[in-house]
Enzyme design. Structure first.
Site, PDB file in Angstrom:
ATOM      1  N   ASP A   1      23.792  60.625  44.241  1.00 25.30           N
ATOM      2  CA  ASP A   1      23.188  60.401  42.927  1.00 25.30           C
ATOM      3  C   ASP A   1      21.896  59.590  43.044  1.00 25.30           C
ATOM      4  O   ASP A   1      21.764  58.762  43.944  1.00 25.30           O
ATOM      5  CB  ASP A   1      24.211  59.671  42.026  1.00 25.30           C
ATOM      6  N   GLY A   2      20.987  59.838  42.125  1.00 26.85           N
ATOM      7  CA  GLY A   2      19.773  59.019  42.033  1.00 26.85           C
ATOM      8  C   GLY A   2      18.476  59.739  42.368  1.00 26.85           C
ATOM      9  O   GLY A   2      17.412  59.099  42.427  1.00 26.85           O
TER      10      GLY A   2
ATOM     11  N   GLY B   1      16.709  61.787  40.523  1.00 29.68           N
ATOM     12  CA  GLY B   1      15.784  61.742  39.396  1.00 29.68           C
ATOM     13  C   GLY B   1      15.115  60.380  39.272  1.00 29.68           C
ATOM     14  O   GLY B   1      13.886  60.282  39.110  1.00 29.68           O
TER      15      GLY B   1
ATOM     16  N   TRP C   1      14.746  58.139  41.580  1.00 24.83           N
ATOM     17  CA  TRP C   1      13.873  57.911  42.740  1.00 24.83           C
ATOM     18  C   TRP C   1      12.502  58.529  42.469  1.00 24.83           C
ATOM     19  O   TRP C   1      11.463  57.890  42.675  1.00 24.83           O
ATOM     20  CB  TRP C   1      14.505  58.524  43.995  1.00 24.83           C
TER      21      TRP C   1
ATOM     22  N   SER D   1      27.421  69.571  39.638  1.00 24.97           N
ATOM     23  CA  SER D   1      28.703  69.502  38.932  1.00 24.97           C
ATOM     24  C   SER D   1      28.782  70.558  37.838  1.00 24.97           C
ATOM     25  O   SER D   1      27.753  71.108  37.417  1.00 24.97           O
ATOM     26  CB  SER D   1      28.874  68.111  38.302  1.00 24.97           C
ATOM     27  N   SER D   2      29.993  70.821  37.376  1.00 22.46           N
ATOM     28  CA  SER D   2      30.147  71.783  36.272  1.00 22.46           C
ATOM     29  C   SER D   2      29.404  71.264  35.031  1.00 22.46           C
ATOM     30  O   SER D   2      28.905  72.035  34.225  1.00 22.46           O
ATOM     31  CB  SER D   2      31.626  72.056  35.982  1.00 22.46           C
ATOM     32  N   GLU D   3      29.282  69.935  34.934  1.00 25.20           N
ATOM     33  CA  GLU D   3      28.570  69.339  33.794  1.00 25.20           C
ATOM     34  C   GLU D   3      27.048  69.440  33.962  1.00 25.20           C
ATOM     35  O   GLU D   3      26.308  69.386  32.976  1.00 25.20           O
ATOM     36  CB  GLU D   3      28.973  67.869  33.631  1.00 25.20           C
ATOM     37  N   ASN D   4      26.584  69.585  35.201  1.00 26.45           N
ATOM     38  CA  ASN D   4      25.137  69.666  35.424  1.00 26.45           C
ATOM     39  C   ASN D   4      24.512  70.935  34.827  1.00 26.45           C
ATOM     40  O   ASN D   4      23.295  71.008  34.646  1.00 26.45           O
ATOM     41  CB  ASN D   4      24.787  69.581  36.919  1.00 26.45           C
TER      42      ASN D   4
ATOM     43  N   ARG E   1      29.363  56.554  46.528  1.00 31.45           N
ATOM     44  CA  ARG E   1      28.442  56.981  45.466  1.00 31.45           C
ATOM     45  C   ARG E   1      27.180  56.143  45.568  1.00 31.45           C
ATOM     46  O   ARG E   1      27.243  54.909  45.610  1.00 31.45           O
ATOM     47  CB  ARG E   1      29.039  56.831  44.066  1.00 31.45           C
TER      48      ARG E   1
ATOM     49  N   SER F   1      32.704  60.815  37.875  1.00 31.87           N
ATOM     50  CA  SER F   1      32.056  62.018  37.324  1.00 31.87           C
ATOM     51  C   SER F   1      32.774  63.324  37.698  1.00 31.87           C
ATOM     52  O   SER F   1      32.115  64.289  38.098  1.00 31.87           O
ATOM     53  CB  SER F   1      30.577  62.072  37.737  1.00 31.87           C
TER      54      SER F   1
HETATM   55  C1  IPE Z   1      27.173  63.653  39.627  1.00 28.06           C
HETATM   56  O1  IPE Z   1      25.950  63.104  39.295  1.00 28.06           O
HETATM   57  C2  IPE Z   1      26.987  65.033  40.151  1.00 28.06           C
HETATM   58  C3  IPE Z   1      26.209  65.144  41.386  1.00 28.06           C
HETATM   59  C4  IPE Z   1      25.828  64.148  42.148  1.00 28.06           C
HETATM   60  C5  IPE Z   1      25.886  66.472  41.788  1.00 28.06           C
HETATM   61  P1  IPE Z   1      25.432  63.060  37.798  1.00 28.06           P
HETATM   62  O2  IPE Z   1      24.143  62.334  37.808  1.00 28.06           O
HETATM   63  O3  IPE Z   1      25.434  64.405  37.196  1.00 28.06           O
HETATM   64  O4  IPE Z   1      26.583  62.195  37.101  1.00 28.06           O
HETATM   65  P2  IPE Z   1      26.660  61.501  35.666  1.00 28.06           P
HETATM   66  O5  IPE Z   1      26.607  62.598  34.666  1.00 28.06           O
HETATM   67  O6  IPE Z   1      25.506  60.577  35.563  1.00 28.06           O
HETATM   68  O7  IPE Z   1      27.961  60.795  35.673  1.00 28.06           O
HETATM   69  C1  IPE Z   2      21.782  63.694  41.714  1.00 32.63           C
HETATM   70  O1  IPE Z   2      20.639  63.067  41.213  1.00 32.63           O
HETATM   71  C2  IPE Z   2      21.557  65.174  41.917  1.00 32.63           C
HETATM   72  C3  IPE Z   2      22.226  66.042  40.937  1.00 32.63           C
HETATM   73  C4  IPE Z   2      23.029  65.631  40.004  1.00 32.63           C
HETATM   74  C5  IPE Z   2      21.969  67.452  41.052  1.00 32.63           C
HETATM   75  P1  IPE Z   2      20.326  63.015  39.674  1.00 32.63           P
HETATM   76  O2  IPE Z   2      19.481  64.187  39.321  1.00 32.63           O
HETATM   77  O3  IPE Z   2      21.563  62.854  38.892  1.00 32.63           O
HETATM   78  O4  IPE Z   2      19.455  61.701  39.594  1.00 32.63           O
HETATM   79  P2  IPE Z   2      19.466  60.598  38.445  1.00 32.63           P
HETATM   80  O5  IPE Z   2      20.881  60.177  38.245  1.00 32.63           O
HETATM   81  O6  IPE Z   2      18.877  61.246  37.229  1.00 32.63           O
HETATM   82  O7  IPE Z   2      18.606  59.513  38.991  1.00 32.63           O
HETATM   83 MG    MG Z   3      22.607  61.248  38.243  1.00 34.14          MG
END
Ligand code: IPE
Ligand code: IPE
Ligand code: MG
Length: 247
Positions: A21-22, A24, A26, A66-69, A189, A197
């Site tokens: 995670d992170g 975006g 970054w 994720s399925s939520e993504n 994480r 998540s």
């Molecule tokens: C979890 O990250 C899914 C992945 C790392 C692929 P998210 O950034 O989607 O999680 P939430 O929604 O903030 O919990």
């Molecule tokens: C994790 O990074 C990658 C995916 C969920 C695909 P994010 O895209 O969630 O990055 P943040 O959480 O917005 O920083």
């Molecule tokens: Mg994220």
């Protein structure tokens, strides 16, 4: 002595999982588009997977989508799917060089055809590699996985192939996408978020959890060694007392 030198090679996790995670944040912090964050996330995964294979971790499972993504803006979803295809093509060499088998879990049928095709090809081409299994969780949601397993088990009961009182942890595990893999020992994480998540809910029942503040694109070999050292300093008791563990 470096952190790596302090690791006990005999006490590595058998199955390590990462919520990467992170990306975006970054990118935003550097004034880049989110897509650049995801691209740098692929580099971090390459470094991490290569080092895991090199030191001898047999299973690495990473949360890639994720399925939520799917609920993110369409443009970002498209970017991620395109990045998936190009990374699969590009990283086949890395997988071969490091003897890594690629696998995937999740609702893979929901992926664009191109992604599924490339994924299937890379899995086929790496299926004989046996140093480490790298599993990508794609369009993955643990609650969906548990429902899918429950339906499969219910169907076996309805078909008279299984008795209700035969259902146990083993049968349940073997109906999950992760069938045949050991339970997760260590879940990491990144990015300072303290949540799961919807990732591997069943499989992390007794995992050690490590939350690190580093944003995923900045994760590297040294960060991995630090997390592994922390893992090795934990006492895994599995319900027993400390005295029992140490006797
Ligand atoms: C979890 O990250 C899914 C992945 C790392 C692929 P998210 O950034 O989607 O999680 P939430 O929604 O903030 O919990
Ligand atoms: C994790 O990074 C990658 C995916 C969920 C695909 P994010 O895209 O969630 O990055 P943040 O959480 O917005 O920083
Ligand atoms: Mg994220």
């Amino acid at each position: 002595m470096s952190v790596k030198d302090r690791l006990d090679i005999k006490q590595l996790p058998e199955h390590m999982a990462i919520i990467m995670d992170g990306n975006g944040r970054w990118a935003k912090g550097k004034g880049f588009l989110r897509a650049i964050g995801h691209e740098n996330g692929v580099s971090a995964l390459r470094k991490t997977a290569t080092e895991c294979a090199s030191i001898g971790i047999p299973y690495l499972t990473v949360y890639a989508f994720s399925s939520e993504n799917w609920n993110r803006p369409k443009k970002e979803v498209d970017t991620l799917m395109t990045l998936l295809v190009s990374s699969l093509k590009k990283e086949l060499k890395t997988l071969a060089k490091n003897n890594i088998r690629l696998s995937a879990i999740g609702n893979l049928q929901a992926l664009p055809k191109k992604c599924l095709k490339e994924l299937t090809e890379v899995m086929e081409q790496t299926k004989h590699h046996d140093r480490m299994t790298l599993t990508l969780a794609l369009s993955y949601g643990s609650q969906d996985e548990i429902i899918t397993a429950t339906k499969a088990i219910a169907q076996q009961v309805a078909d008279g192939k299984l008795a209700v009182n035969q259902i146990d942890q083993n049968i349940f595990s073997n109906n999950l996408f992760t069938a045949g893999m050991p339970a997760v020992d260590l879940l990491i994480r990144t990015s300072g978020e303290y949540r799961i998540s919807n990732f591997l809910l069943w499989q992390i029942a007794y995992a050690e959890l490590v939350f690190c503040p580093v944003l995923w694109p900045e994760f590297n070999e040294n960060e991995l060694h630090k997390v592994l050292l922390e893992f090795q300093q934990r006492e895994r008791r599995f319900g027993k007392t400390s005295e029992q563990i140490n006797s």
